[in-house]
Scaffold this active site. Structure first.
Site, mmCIF file in Angstrom:
data_model
loop_
_atom_site.group_PDB
_atom_site.id
_atom_site.type_symbol
_atom_site.label_atom_id
_atom_site.label_comp_id
_atom_site.label_asym_id
_atom_site.label_seq_id
_atom_site.Cartn_x
_atom_site.Cartn_y
_atom_site.Cartn_z
ATOM 1 N N ARG A 60 0.593 -1.507 0.162
ATOM 2 C CA ARG A 60 -0.465 -0.292 -0.171
ATOM 3 C C ARG A 60 0.836 1.511 0.018
ATOM 4 N NH1 ARG A 60 -1.930 -3.368 3.760
ATOM 5 N NH2 ARG A 60 -4.141 -4.321 4.160
ATOM 6 N N LYS A 66 -2.178 -2.571 7.803
ATOM 7 C CA LYS A 66 -3.189 -1.318 8.282
ATOM 8 C C LYS A 66 -2.907 -2.146 10.043
ATOM 9 C CE LYS A 66 -6.477 -0.940 4.772
ATOM 10 N NZ LYS A 66 -7.877 -0.591 4.075
ATOM 11 N N HIS A 112 -2.779 1.747 -5.926
ATOM 12 C CA HIS A 112 -3.078 1.052 -5.784
ATOM 13 C C HIS A 112 -2.554 -0.256 -6.996
ATOM 14 C CE1 HIS A 112 -6.444 -1.837 -4.249
ATOM 15 N NE2 HIS A 112 -6.616 -1.781 -5.804
ATOM 16 N N ARG A 145 -0.134 -2.137 -6.887
ATOM 17 C CA ARG A 145 -1.031 -3.310 -5.749
ATOM 18 C C ARG A 145 -1.421 -4.463 -6.600
ATOM 19 N NH1 ARG A 145 -1.327 -4.674 -0.202
ATOM 20 N NH2 ARG A 145 -3.702 -4.794 0.219
ATOM 21 N N HIS A 166 -3.642 -9.248 4.113
ATOM 22 C CA HIS A 166 -5.966 -9.468 3.671
ATOM 23 C C HIS A 166 -6.245 -10.247 5.130
ATOM 24 C CE1 HIS A 166 -6.108 -7.730 -0.497
ATOM 25 N NE2 HIS A 166 -6.079 -6.960 0.591
ATOM 26 N N TYR A 193 -8.580 -7.825 -5.179
ATOM 27 C CA TYR A 193 -8.039 -7.472 -5.905
ATOM 28 C C TYR A 193 -7.541 -8.711 -7.801
ATOM 29 C CZ TYR A 193 -6.918 -4.093 -2.043
ATOM 30 O OH TYR A 193 -6.596 -3.120 -1.379
#
Length: 298
Positions: free
Chosen positions: A153, A177, A245, A248, A271, A280
């Site tokens: 990211r 995250k 993105h 990615r 994730h 994705y």
């Protein structure tokens, strides 16, 4: 109105602490939630002048209608509603309200719009378009290589620290995250480009531990990264809409096309849920269903 404004401000301060410390959301997510809450509070105060605990479902619905009337995109409307629901769930957990007025308010329906995918040839052209005769060029070339080959990211790339490089083991440590860490393999090409840049980075007087620095010796912002990518794409003659993105998403797509399992891609991208990874990818429905049934608990 002043009294109710004060109540919103007090709850907003407590809510910010709650999502930062207890929910462990990233600074960018916290800032986004607080912006959305500020806009919602402003609307409620202007239209109804009530405290947070006095908000009713029809007020939330009117707010969503107001966002629509202002031309906000569906994805933006959905994000705003998510933030409002998060705030009222916080009040619910704290026993400050008996029910959330946003619970049964529906987000606008919209289909998933997948971003453009770059071919490996286009990725190579973009990276090759960078002038590596300067320190900035060495930095940009290394960043683009890492962004793609590690599937990072934008925030993960800009926050990469010197202490996160484990070249001897062939990995970098990524802070994703919620401050969750993962180890991601790094290619020899990306490693070599970083090392070339680091030789020049030593000449920069800085106390910042970030790998990639701007010309003032501080870490790059996400806006700077966007600009670097778009300039390189323009020089390469790529007309697709390009963002971090895009790299990615292309990374994940190329892994799957090369035979990697969706579970492997999930781990590389960081994730929590395998269903998130599906956003994705371009898996056909049958293959996705088989993969989910294989990996998710019944």
């Amino acid at each position: 109105m002043a009294e109710n404004t004060k109540k919103w401000e007090e709850e907003a301060r407590r809510y910010r602490i709650y999502i930062r410390l207890e929910k462990r959301l990233s600074e960018n997510t916290v800032a986004s939630y607080m912006r959305d809450l500020g806009q919602f509070a402003h609307f409620i105060l202007r239209q109804y002048d009530v405290a947070p605990r006095k908000v009713e479902p029809q007020m939330v619905e009117r707010y969503m209608g107001w966002l629509y009337e202002r031309g906000r995109e569906k994805a933006s409307q959905a994000r705003a509603l998510s933030g409002v629901k998060s705030f009222f769930n916080y009040l619910l957990v704290g026993d400050k309200i008996e029910a959330s007025p946003a619970e049964f308010v529906n987000a606008p329906k919209f289909g998933r719009q997948l971003p453009d995918v770059l071919s490996t040839e286009e990725i190579d052209r973009i990276i090759a378009a960078v002038d590596t005769s300067t320190t900035k060029g060495l930095r940009d070339s290394a960043m683009l290589e890492v962004l793609y080959s590690c599937g990072l990211r934008a925030s993960e790339l800009t926050s990469l620290r010197m202490s996160d490089l484990f070249f001897g083991e062939g990995y970098i440590r990524v802070i994703g995250k919620g401050d969750k860490q993962r180890l991601v393999p790094i290619s020899s090409v990306a490693r070599d480009k970083i090392q070339r840049y680091l030789e020049k980075r030593r000449e920069i007087r800085t106390s910042d531990d970030a790998v990639f620095l701007n010309n003032r010796g501080t870490r790059l912002t996400r806006v700077m990264l966007f600009t670097i990518i778009r300039q390189a794409a323009r020089r390469a003659g790529i007309t697709k809409h390009i963002s971090p993105h895009t790299f990615r998403h292309s990374f994940a797509t190329h892994l799957l096309e090369g035979g990697a399992s969706i579970r492997q891609v999930q781990e590389m991208l960081g994730h929590e849920s395998i269903l998130t990874t599906e956003i994705y990818t371009h898996l056909d429905n049958d293959r996705l269903r088989e993969t989910v049934e294989k990996h998710l608990p019944v």
